[in-house]
Design an enzyme around this catalytic site. Structure first.
Site, mmCIF file in Angstrom:
data_model
loop_
_atom_site.group_PDB
_atom_site.id
_atom_site.type_symbol
_atom_site.label_atom_id
_atom_site.label_comp_id
_atom_site.label_asym_id
_atom_site.label_seq_id
_atom_site.Cartn_x
_atom_site.Cartn_y
_atom_site.Cartn_z
ATOM 1 N N ASP A 244 27.995 59.822 24.370
ATOM 2 C CA ASP A 244 28.042 58.499 23.721
ATOM 3 C C ASP A 244 29.369 58.221 23.012
ATOM 4 O O ASP A 244 29.442 57.319 22.178
ATOM 5 C CB ASP A 244 26.904 58.356 22.695
HETATM 6 N N1 LIG Z 1 28.202 63.732 29.552
HETATM 7 C C1 LIG Z 1 27.497 62.627 29.269
HETATM 8 N N2 LIG Z 1 26.276 62.461 29.827
HETATM 9 C C2 LIG Z 1 25.548 61.336 29.538
HETATM 10 C C3 LIG Z 1 26.056 60.369 28.626
HETATM 11 C C4 LIG Z 1 27.365 60.578 28.068
HETATM 12 O O1 LIG Z 1 27.884 59.727 27.292
HETATM 13 N N3 LIG Z 1 28.040 61.705 28.418
HETATM 14 N N4 LIG Z 1 25.250 59.292 28.262
HETATM 15 C C5 LIG Z 1 23.821 59.571 28.468
HETATM 16 C C6 LIG Z 1 22.797 58.534 28.103
HETATM 17 N N5 LIG Z 1 22.159 58.928 26.861
HETATM 18 C C7 LIG Z 1 22.268 58.009 25.864
HETATM 19 O O2 LIG Z 1 22.690 56.868 26.154
HETATM 20 C C8 LIG Z 1 21.457 60.167 26.709
HETATM 21 C C9 LIG Z 1 20.725 60.664 27.780
HETATM 22 C C10 LIG Z 1 20.055 61.880 27.654
HETATM 23 C C11 LIG Z 1 20.075 62.609 26.477
HETATM 24 C C12 LIG Z 1 19.352 63.910 26.422
HETATM 25 O O3 LIG Z 1 19.200 64.494 25.360
HETATM 26 N N6 LIG Z 1 18.922 64.407 27.612
HETATM 27 C C13 LIG Z 1 18.264 65.742 27.749
HETATM 28 C C14 LIG Z 1 17.062 65.682 28.703
HETATM 29 C C15 LIG Z 1 16.087 64.615 28.275
HETATM 30 C C16 LIG Z 1 14.968 64.472 29.348
HETATM 31 O O4 LIG Z 1 14.854 65.357 30.217
HETATM 32 O O5 LIG Z 1 14.228 63.471 29.265
HETATM 33 C C17 LIG Z 1 19.266 66.708 28.391
HETATM 34 O O6 LIG Z 1 20.066 66.245 29.279
HETATM 35 O O7 LIG Z 1 19.190 67.893 28.081
HETATM 36 C C18 LIG Z 1 20.794 62.093 25.388
HETATM 37 C C19 LIG Z 1 21.485 60.869 25.508
HETATM 38 C C20 LIG Z 1 23.607 59.950 29.918
HETATM 39 N N7 LIG Z 1 24.334 61.158 30.121
#
Ligand SMILES: Nc1nc2c(c(=O)[nH]1)N[C@@H](CN(C=O)c1ccc(C(=O)N[C@@H](CCC(=O)O)C(=O)O)cc1)CN2
Length: 300
Positions: A244
């Site tokens: 983000d």
């Molecule tokens: N490297 C990046 N990846 C993503 C970004 C970014 O800016 N840099 N934006 C996100 C979107 N997002 C908020 O807008 C967000 C998405 C997912 C998570 C999160 O904690 N995901 C967990 C799994 C959750 C699940 O399985 O439901 C994880 O990946 O471990 C936080 C913020 C998209 N990706």
């Protein structure tokens, strides 16, 4: 994903007005606009739109010029690119020359929320977004019908902590195979690895459902509701390895008040997400967004 600084694909029609777009950034100094406009005139080009901005903070100059041929002699992009290289080197420019008839090939990443996906697919289907959505990819099967009802291939690539590297490899292969120009994270709830972010630098856009830098991370609508905000909003930004934190392209807000429930606030927020993301995709695919360090310059 085609990454060269030129035309990404031969246009499929010769009847449209041939507009080329030159975008550039370089250390600011006197004479840049004169040099670029003289170059274009000398190469038989008529400027139809020109915007520029000098960032006093960083001493960087930004310019976007859209131009067409003067008279019947068509513009030769290859010759323009060859000759402009000398100008660019003299000014230390980072530049790109593209053709407005070339349509970006877009891959949309989703999880379980389909409002942004649906909005993008609709806008693309009526030509409000001049892009080709070549695939929808999701870590869940739920939204398959949204894609397939608009004849867009849907790929289910499940992700768990243990399978994330293999899933990202599958995603990378698909992006290469489909010659994707832009990846759009339309509420894709998986954090992309540092390697993937590097490979997609400047070519992956995410929609975060808050007015960044407020309410980063998970459940931003609930955070905002609990805080008693009077506006709720969304932020479209380039994806970087810092969650983000990528350069902001567009933001949109809606007013809320004390009488609204958390779901009513989220519903208003979803509308702002669609607006912010569609604008960001439109401006990116029209080569109107230039990177200015951790910020952007948007020639709307
Ligand atoms: N490297 C990046 N990846 C993503 C970004 C970014 O800016 N840099 N934006 C996100 C979107 N997002 C908020 O807008 C967000 C998405 C997912 C998570 C999160 O904690 N995901 C967990 C799994 C959750 C699940 O399985 O439901 C994880 O990946 O471990 C936080 C913020 C998209 N990706």
């Amino acid at each position: 994903m085609s990454g060269h600084a030129g035309l990404s694909r031969a246009p499929d029609s010769v009847t449209e007005a041939v507009h080329l777009v030159l975008t550039l950034s370089c250390p600011d100094r006197a004479g840049i606009i004169r040099t670029v406009s003289s170059f274009l005139f000398d190469h038989g080009a008529n400027v139809v739109e020109s915007q520029q901005y000098g960032d006093r903070r960083t001493g960087t100059f930004f310019m976007r010029v859209q131009f067409e041929a003067i008279g019947e002699t068509p513009l030769e992009a290859a010759a323009l690119r060859r000759d402009f290289t000398r100008v660019a080197e003299a000014f230390g420019m980072t530049w790109r020359l593209t053709d407005t008839r070339t349509r970006h090939r877009v891959l949309i990443l989703v999880s379980k929320f389909g409002h942004c996906l649906n909005d993008l697919l609709y806008r693309a289907s009526i030509g409000a977004l001049d892009v080709d959505v070549v695939a929808v990819v999701s870590n869940h099967p739920d939204l398959r019908h949204f894609a397939e009802q608009r004849d867009v291939p849907f790929h289910h690539i499940p992700v768990t902590a243990g399978t994330k590297p293999a899933a990202e490899r599958q995603l990378l292969d698909l992006v290469e195979e489909l010659d994707v120009d832009l990846v759009v994270l339309a509420r894709y709830m998986q954090i992309l690895s540092e390697d993937l972010c590097k490979q997609w630098e400047g070519r992956a856009i995410n929609i975060h459902h808050s007015m960044l830098p407020s309410f980063k991370g998970a459940r931003p609508y609930h955070q905002a509701y609990d805080r008693g905000v009077k506006v709720v909003g969304a932020t479209a930004h380039y994806v970087t390895s810092d969650l983000d934190e990528g350069p902001i392209i567009e933001q949109e807000v809606a007013r809320v008040d004390h009488s609204m429930s958390a779901e009513q606030v989220a519903a208003l927020g979803r509308d702002t997400e669609c607006l912010a993301l569609a604008r960001a995709v439109r401006w990116h695919t029209s080569n109107r967004v230039l990177l200015d360090g951790g910020r952007t310059v948007v020639f709307r």
